[in-house]
Structure formats: structure tokens, C-alpha cells
Design a protein around this motif. Structure first.
Motif, PDB file in Angstrom:
ATOM      1  N   VAL A  95       0.981  -0.977   0.051  1.00  0.00           N
ATOM      2  CA  VAL A  95       0.085   0.081   0.070  1.00  0.00           C
ATOM      3  C   VAL A  95       1.103   1.305   0.107  1.00  0.00           C
ATOM      4  O   VAL A  95       0.361   2.245   0.085  1.00  0.00           O
ATOM      5  CB  VAL A  95      -0.906  -0.072   1.494  1.00  0.00           C
ATOM      6  CG1 VAL A  95      -2.181  -1.297   1.479  1.00  0.00           C
ATOM      7  CG2 VAL A  95      -0.228  -0.168   2.387  1.00  0.00           C
ATOM      8  N   LEU A  96       2.161   1.323  -0.190  1.00  0.00           N
ATOM      9  CA  LEU A  96       3.413   2.504   0.278  1.00  0.00           C
ATOM     10  C   LEU A  96       4.323   2.481  -2.123  1.00  0.00           C
ATOM     11  O   LEU A  96       4.367   1.321  -1.825  1.00  0.00           O
ATOM     12  CB  LEU A  96       4.346   1.967   1.262  1.00  0.00           C
ATOM     13  CG  LEU A  96       3.354   2.535   2.878  1.00  0.00           C
ATOM     14  CD1 LEU A  96       4.829   2.397   3.175  1.00  0.00           C
ATOM     15  CD2 LEU A  96       2.380   3.529   2.553  1.00  0.00           C
ATOM     16  N   PRO A  97       4.113   3.556  -2.005  1.00  0.00           N
ATOM     17  CA  PRO A  97       5.462   3.535  -2.901  1.00  0.00           C
ATOM     18  C   PRO A  97       6.475   3.343  -2.594  1.00  0.00           C
ATOM     19  O   PRO A  97       6.921   3.676  -1.577  1.00  0.00           O
ATOM     20  CB  PRO A  97       4.960   4.857  -3.220  1.00  0.00           C
ATOM     21  CG  PRO A  97       4.657   5.642  -2.309  1.00  0.00           C
ATOM     22  CD  PRO A  97       3.823   4.578  -1.017  1.00  0.00           C
ATOM     23  N   GLY A  98       6.886   3.015  -3.256  1.00  0.00           N
ATOM     24  CA  GLY A  98       8.559   2.842  -3.458  1.00  0.00           C
ATOM     25  C   GLY A  98       9.146   1.191  -2.492  1.00  0.00           C
ATOM     26  O   GLY A  98      10.030   1.109  -1.934  1.00  0.00           O
ATOM     27  N   ALA A  99       8.794   0.328  -2.735  1.00  0.00           N
ATOM     28  CA  ALA A  99       9.146  -0.939  -2.423  1.00  0.00           C
ATOM     29  C   ALA A  99      10.097  -1.388  -2.999  1.00  0.00           C
ATOM     30  O   ALA A  99       9.866  -1.056  -4.711  1.00  0.00           O
ATOM     31  CB  ALA A  99       7.505  -2.306  -2.380  1.00  0.00           C
ATOM     32  N   VAL A 100      10.896  -1.997  -2.003  1.00  0.00           N
ATOM     33  CA  VAL A 100      12.146  -2.635  -2.541  1.00  0.00           C
ATOM     34  C   VAL A 100      12.322  -4.273  -3.546  1.00  0.00           C
ATOM     35  O   VAL A 100      13.226  -4.442  -4.113  1.00  0.00           O
ATOM     36  CB  VAL A 100      13.546  -1.909  -2.365  1.00  0.00           C
ATOM     37  CG1 VAL A 100      13.095  -1.036  -2.349  1.00  0.00           C
ATOM     38  CG2 VAL A 100      13.169  -2.679  -1.122  1.00  0.00           C
ATOM     39  N   GLY A 101      11.085  -5.440  -2.605  1.00  0.00           N
ATOM     40  CA  GLY A 101      11.873  -6.418  -3.256  1.00  0.00           C
ATOM     41  C   GLY A 101      10.241  -7.063  -2.252  1.00  0.00           C
ATOM     42  O   GLY A 101       9.305  -6.069  -1.679  1.00  0.00           O
ATOM     43  N   ARG A 102      10.171  -8.399  -2.510  1.00  0.00           N
ATOM     44  CA  ARG A 102       9.136  -8.978  -3.054  1.00  0.00           C
ATOM     45  C   ARG A 102       8.652  -9.003  -0.629  1.00  0.00           C
ATOM     46  O   ARG A 102       7.303  -9.206  -0.628  1.00  0.00           O
ATOM     47  CB  ARG A 102       9.045 -10.651  -2.738  1.00  0.00           C
ATOM     48  CG  ARG A 102       9.062 -10.775  -4.112  1.00  0.00           C
ATOM     49  CD  ARG A 102       9.378 -12.013  -4.617  1.00  0.00           C
ATOM     50  NE  ARG A 102       9.302 -11.907  -6.295  1.00  0.00           N
ATOM     51  CZ  ARG A 102       8.411 -12.989  -6.665  1.00  0.00           C
ATOM     52  NH1 ARG A 102       8.467 -13.899  -6.756  1.00  0.00           N
ATOM     53  NH2 ARG A 102       8.937 -12.985  -8.130  1.00  0.00           N
ATOM     54  N   LYS A 103       9.992  -8.397   0.095  1.00  0.00           N
ATOM     55  CA  LYS A 103       9.400  -7.998   1.352  1.00  0.00           C
ATOM     56  C   LYS A 103       8.201  -7.344   1.627  1.00  0.00           C
ATOM     57  O   LYS A 103       7.873  -7.344   2.612  1.00  0.00           O
ATOM     58  CB  LYS A 103      10.353  -8.876   1.601  1.00  0.00           C
ATOM     59  CG  LYS A 103      11.553  -7.731   1.741  1.00  0.00           C
ATOM     60  CD  LYS A 103      12.586  -7.090   2.191  1.00  0.00           C
ATOM     61  CE  LYS A 103      13.405  -5.940   2.093  1.00  0.00           C
ATOM     62  NZ  LYS A 103      13.550  -5.141   1.108  1.00  0.00           N
ATOM     63  N   ASP A 104       8.197  -6.624   0.864  1.00  0.00           N
ATOM     64  CA  ASP A 104       7.445  -5.458   1.156  1.00  0.00           C
ATOM     65  C   ASP A 104       6.562  -5.355   0.741  1.00  0.00           C
ATOM     66  O   ASP A 104       5.453  -4.535   1.266  1.00  0.00           O
ATOM     67  CB  ASP A 104       8.242  -3.603   0.459  1.00  0.00           C
ATOM     68  CG  ASP A 104       9.709  -3.886   0.808  1.00  0.00           C
ATOM     69  OD1 ASP A 104       9.773  -3.751   1.471  1.00  0.00           O
ATOM     70  OD2 ASP A 104       9.841  -3.460   0.119  1.00  0.00           O
ATOM     71  N   CYS A 105       5.843  -6.231   0.752  1.00  0.00           N
ATOM     72  CA  CYS A 105       4.409  -7.389  -0.811  1.00  0.00           C
ATOM     73  C   CYS A 105       3.858  -7.711   1.186  1.00  0.00           C
ATOM     74  O   CYS A 105       4.345  -8.184   1.561  1.00  0.00           O
ATOM     75  CB  CYS A 105       4.504  -7.917  -1.509  1.00  0.00           C
ATOM     76  SG  CYS A 105       5.138  -7.256  -3.229  1.00  0.00           S
TER      77      CYS A 105
END
Length: 65
Positions: A55-65
């Protein structure tokens, strides 16, 4: 002009003058959008895996999903 890959959390499809483009109006370069993650050098916008959400922009990897 700078060269090299985009930084993690950003996408660069072409013509960016910085590895961390933060344009709100460009569809070619910018911060990784909701529902996607962008590792260093992102040339496509990978979707978060099924069953996850970002839900946040700027995710860097799958772990951020």
C-alpha cells in the motif's frame, strides 16, 4: 547526463537524469507504484505476489508486499 541503473524503490524506463526520479507526472521514470516492487535497475514493474499487498510506494522487494 548520469548513466547506470535506477536505485531500488524506483523505475527507469528511459531518459531519467537521476537514479531516484520522483516525478509525479512521468510514466517513464518514478517511484515504484502501489502494488509493485522495484529492485535496483528495474526495467519492468513486477507485481506483488498473489495474496500480498503493498500500500506504500517505493517498495524494493517482495518482502515489502
Amino acid at each position: 547526463a548520469p548513466s547506470g541503473p535506477c536505485a531500488e524503490g524506483f523505475f527507469c524506463f528511459g531518459g531519467s537524469d537521476t537514479p531516484m526520479p520522483n516525478s509525479q507526472i512521468s510514466v517513464m521514470n518514478g517511484r515504484c507504484p502501489f502494488g509493485h516492487f522495484c529492485p535496483v535497475g528495474t526495467l519492468t514493474l513486477p507485481l506483488c505476489p498473489t495474496g500480498t499487498i503493498n500500500v506504500l510506494p517505493g517498495a524494493v522487494g517482495r518482502k515489502d508486499c
